[in-house]
Design an enzyme around this catalytic site. Structure first.
Site, PDB file in Angstrom:
ATOM      1  N   SER A 151       0.858  -1.189   0.000  1.00 39.61           N
ATOM      2  CA  SER A 151       0.000   0.000   0.000  1.00 39.61           C
ATOM      3  C   SER A 151       0.888   1.230   0.000  1.00 39.61           C
ATOM      4  CB  SER A 151      -0.887   0.011   1.254  1.00 39.61           C
ATOM      5  OG  SER A 151      -1.535   1.260   1.414  1.00 39.61           O
TER       6      SER A 151
ATOM      7  N   TYR B 140      -2.615  -1.337  10.187  1.00 38.89           N
ATOM      8  CA  TYR B 140      -2.667  -1.545   8.736  1.00 38.89           C
ATOM      9  C   TYR B 140      -1.407  -0.973   8.099  1.00 38.89           C
ATOM     10  CZ  TYR B 140      -4.121  -1.235   3.873  1.00 38.89           C
ATOM     11  OH  TYR B 140      -4.173  -1.340   2.504  1.00 38.89           O
TER      12      TYR B 140
END
Length: 253
Positions: free
Chosen positions: A138, A151
Site C-alpha cells: 500500500s 494496517y
C-alpha cells in the site's frame, strides 16, 4: 510474469481490487483461480465469468490455506503465479483500551496471511519456470494514515518482506512482484467506494495490468497515483505528505 499465459491463484478475489485484477488477467490470456471465504460469492463469480475457477480459502486460517493448496494444485498443476491479495483495513484508536483485537486481526490477515500462502505454494512455484509470487502492499507502507496504524505497519512489513524474499527467490527462479495501491474506490473501508480522492477501481486495475504487460520483469507495480506516497521520504516531502494525507479524506491512500 507473462500475463498472457500464466496460471494464477488470487486469494482475496471475491470483490474489489482482487476481482478486478482477476478478470483482467483472464482477459489477457491467463488461467485464473479466484479464492475467498464466501462460497456463495465464489459460485456467483464462476457462473458470471466462464473459464474462471474458484477455491474457498480463508487466509487467516492455516488449515484452510493447506486445503486450498491441495485443491488448487490438484485441479491446476500448471499453476505458476500466486497473488496474495487478501487483506483488511480497520480503524483503531490507541488512546482507548480496546484496540488490541483489531490490531491482532490485522496482523494475522495482512502479514501472516501472505507468509502462510508463500509457505504453502513456494515449494510448487520453485518447480515452475517463470513463476511469480505477487504481494500487495500500500502507499500507506510509506506514509502513515493516523486512523489505521496497524494496517500501515503490516503493509510496511509486506513491502520489506517483498524486498527480502526477492533476494532469495529470484536466483531460485521465482519472481517477486509487489503491487502498491493508493486508495482505490472499494469497500475496504466504510465510505471508500464513494471517496472523491480514491482512484476509480477500473482505472487502477487497467493501469496495473498495463504495467504488468509492459514490464513483465518488474519488481514494483506503481500506478501514478501512488508515487507521491511511495517516494515522499526520498523526495524530501515526507512531513508535508503526512500532513496532507491526514488533513484530508481518511481514505486518501
Amino acid at each position: 510474469m507473462d500475463i498472457t499465459r500464466s496460471t494464477v491463484f488470487v486469494p482475496g478475489a471475491t470483490s474489489g481490487i482482487g476481482l478486478a485484477l482477476a478478470l483482467r488477467l483472464q482477459a489477457r490470456g491467463s488461467t485464473v483461480i479466484v479464492g475467498g471465504r464466501r462460497a456463495a460469492l465464489l459460485d456467483e463469480i464462476v457462473a458470471a465469468h466462464p473459464g474462471i475457477d474458484a477455491v474457498r480459502v480463508d487466509t487467516a486460517d492455516p488449515e484452510s490455506i493447506e486445503a486450498a493448496r491441495r485443491e488448487v494444485l490438484e485441479r491446476h498443476p500448471a499453476l505458476d503465479a500466486v497473488v496474495a491479495m487478501a487483506g483488511i483495513m480497520e480503524p483503531e484508536d490507541w488512546t482507548t483500551d480496546d484496540f488490541l483485537a483489531t490490531a491482532e486481526r490485522t496482523v494475522v490477515t495482512n502479514l501472516l496471511g501472505p507468509i502462510r500462502l508463500a509457505a504453502a505454494f513456494l515449494p510448487h512455484l520453485r518447480t515452475r519456470t517463470g513463476s511469480a509470487f505477487v504481494t500487495v502492499s500500500s502507499g500507506l507502507a510509506h506514509v502513515p494514515l493516523a486512523v489505521t496504524p496497524t494496517y500501515n505497519a503490516t503493509k510496511a512489513a509486506v513491502h520489506r518482506l517483498s524486498e527480502g524474499i526477492r533476494l532469495q527467490l529470484e536466483p531460485a527462479g521465482v519472481q517477486v512482484i509487489e503491487i502498491v495501491p493508493p486508495a482505490v474506490r472499494t469497500a475496504l473501508m466504510p465510505g471508500q467506494e464513494d471517496s472523491p480522492i480514491a482512484m476509480p477501481l477500473d482505472a487502477f486495475a487497467d493501469e496495473v495490468v498495463e504495467l504488468l504487460s509492459a514490464r513483465p520483469d518488474a519488481h514494483e507495480i506503481l500506478v501514478e497515483g501512488v508515487k507521491f506516497l511511495r517516494f515522499a521520504e526520498t523526495s524530501g516531502a515526507y512531513d508535508a505528505t503526512v500532513a496532507r494525507l491526514n488533513a484530508t479524506d481518511p481514505h486518501a491512500a
